[in-house]
Motif scaffolding. Structure first.
Motif, PDB file in Angstrom:
ATOM      1  N   LYS A 145       6.161 -19.710  41.117  1.00 55.63           N
ATOM      2  CA  LYS A 145       5.135 -18.710  41.422  1.00 55.63           C
ATOM      3  C   LYS A 145       4.054 -19.311  42.306  1.00 55.63           C
ATOM      4  CE  LYS A 145       5.922 -15.962  37.252  1.00 55.63           C
ATOM      5  NZ  LYS A 145       5.358 -15.432  35.988  1.00 55.63           N
ATOM      6  N   LYS A 146       3.692 -20.557  42.049  1.00 57.88           N
ATOM      7  CA  LYS A 146       2.657 -21.211  42.858  1.00 57.88           C
ATOM      8  C   LYS A 146       3.096 -21.346  44.312  1.00 57.88           C
ATOM      9  CE  LYS A 146       0.375 -23.880  39.195  1.00 57.88           C
ATOM     10  NZ  LYS A 146       0.019 -25.241  38.723  1.00 57.88           N
ATOM     11  N   GLU A 147       4.355 -21.741  44.508  1.00 56.62           N
ATOM     12  CA  GLU A 147       4.861 -21.892  45.878  1.00 56.62           C
ATOM     13  C   GLU A 147       4.854 -20.553  46.596  1.00 56.62           C
ATOM     14  OE1 GLU A 147       8.874 -23.308  48.342  1.00 56.62           O
ATOM     15  OE2 GLU A 147       8.895 -23.216  46.148  1.00 56.62           O
ATOM     16  N   ALA A 148       5.291 -19.492  45.909  1.00 57.70           N
ATOM     17  CA  ALA A 148       5.327 -18.164  46.514  1.00 57.70           C
ATOM     18  C   ALA A 148       3.931 -17.696  46.893  1.00 57.70           C
ATOM     19  CB  ALA A 148       5.985 -17.178  45.558  1.00 57.70           C
ATOM     20  N   GLU A 149       2.961 -17.944  46.022  1.00 56.36           N
ATOM     21  CA  GLU A 149       1.582 -17.553  46.311  1.00 56.36           C
ATOM     22  C   GLU A 149       1.034 -18.322  47.514  1.00 56.36           C
ATOM     23  OE1 GLU A 149       0.022 -16.304  41.833  1.00 56.36           O
ATOM     24  OE2 GLU A 149      -0.356 -18.319  42.607  1.00 56.36           O
TER      25      GLU A 149
END
Length: 238
Positions: A220-224
């Motif tokens: 999720k962090k990478e996508a954000e």
């Protein structure tokens, strides 16, 4: 794994191999790398899709990039090496490289996937890039596969040397938006796909309610971060 390729398909694969700069001994590895699960599921007979090659290619990518970073960034501590590698070998970068190589044009897709824009879907492009790396490794061995990975990722390594690749795009976006009174930033999970061991998340970022960017990543962090980077690019174009 020996399969008889049609003359047309063999010519297509030879052309792609030439574009990749790899002289395959067995083109069936490349054929498998380009076979999406949707095509295998809709086909009659024992068609092998590319998921196992994707798994192998992912491992080759990680080791090749880790080796390069270890050798060429001797002063970089372990934690920063890990962050740099994650920033380089990310979904957006791999999909961009696959698009540059026109791998989507060679994909074998099922009807539904074809109709749904599967040739340009980021997750498909990322997967096929990893699968092709796996095919190169099986056909040509470690040294050729490693050299190929490094050659493809060299622009990203150069960005890492300049320090540009380690930017926290979420923080930069937040600082930029909050300069304007009354504006705010929010992130929304809009898609989650893949098995538990290989999840892919897609987030949209909104600035005061307006969608300004979208990104996909293994976390999720990478996508954000990818969504924030896209939003920053749009803001800078204004």
């Amino acid at each position: 794994m020996e399969k008889i390729l049609s003359e047309k398909r063999e010519q297509e694969l030879c052309g792609l191999a030439a574009a990749l700069g790899v002289e395959f001994t067995n083109l069936n590895f490349l054929q498998q790398a380009l076979t999406h699960t949707s095509y295998a599921n809709e086909s009659k007979g024992n068609i092998v899709h590319n998921e196992r090659l994707e798994f192998l290619g992912d491992a080759v990518l990680e080791l090749a990039s880790s080796t390069y970073l270890y050798q060429h960034f001797p002063q970089m501590p372990e934690g920063q090496l890990t962050k740099t590698r994650a920033s380089i070998v990310c979904s957006a970068t791999l999909a961009k490289l696959a698009a540059r190589l026109h791998l989507g044009d060679y994909l074998l897709l099922g009807r539904g996937e074809e109709m749904g824009g599967g040739r340009t879907r980021q997750t498909n492009l990322e997967d096929v890039f990893e699968s092709v790396i796996g095919a190169i490794y099986l056909d040509q061995g470690w040294e050729t596969a490693k050299d190929y990975v490094i050659r493809q990722l060299m622009p990203e390594f150069e960005r890492a040397k300049s320090g540009a690749i380690l930017k926290d795009y979420k923080t930069i976006l937040q600082e930029e938006v909050y300069q304007h009174e009354g504006q705010n930033v929010s992130y929304e999970l809009v898609a989650e796909e893949g098995p538990d061991h290989d999840k892919r998340f897609t987030f949209q970022v909104r600035i005061t309610g307006k969608v300004m960017g979208q990104g996909t990543g293994h976390s999720k962090k990478e996508a954000e971060q990818h969504a924030a980077r896209e939003a920053l690019a749009r803001l800078n174009q204004k």
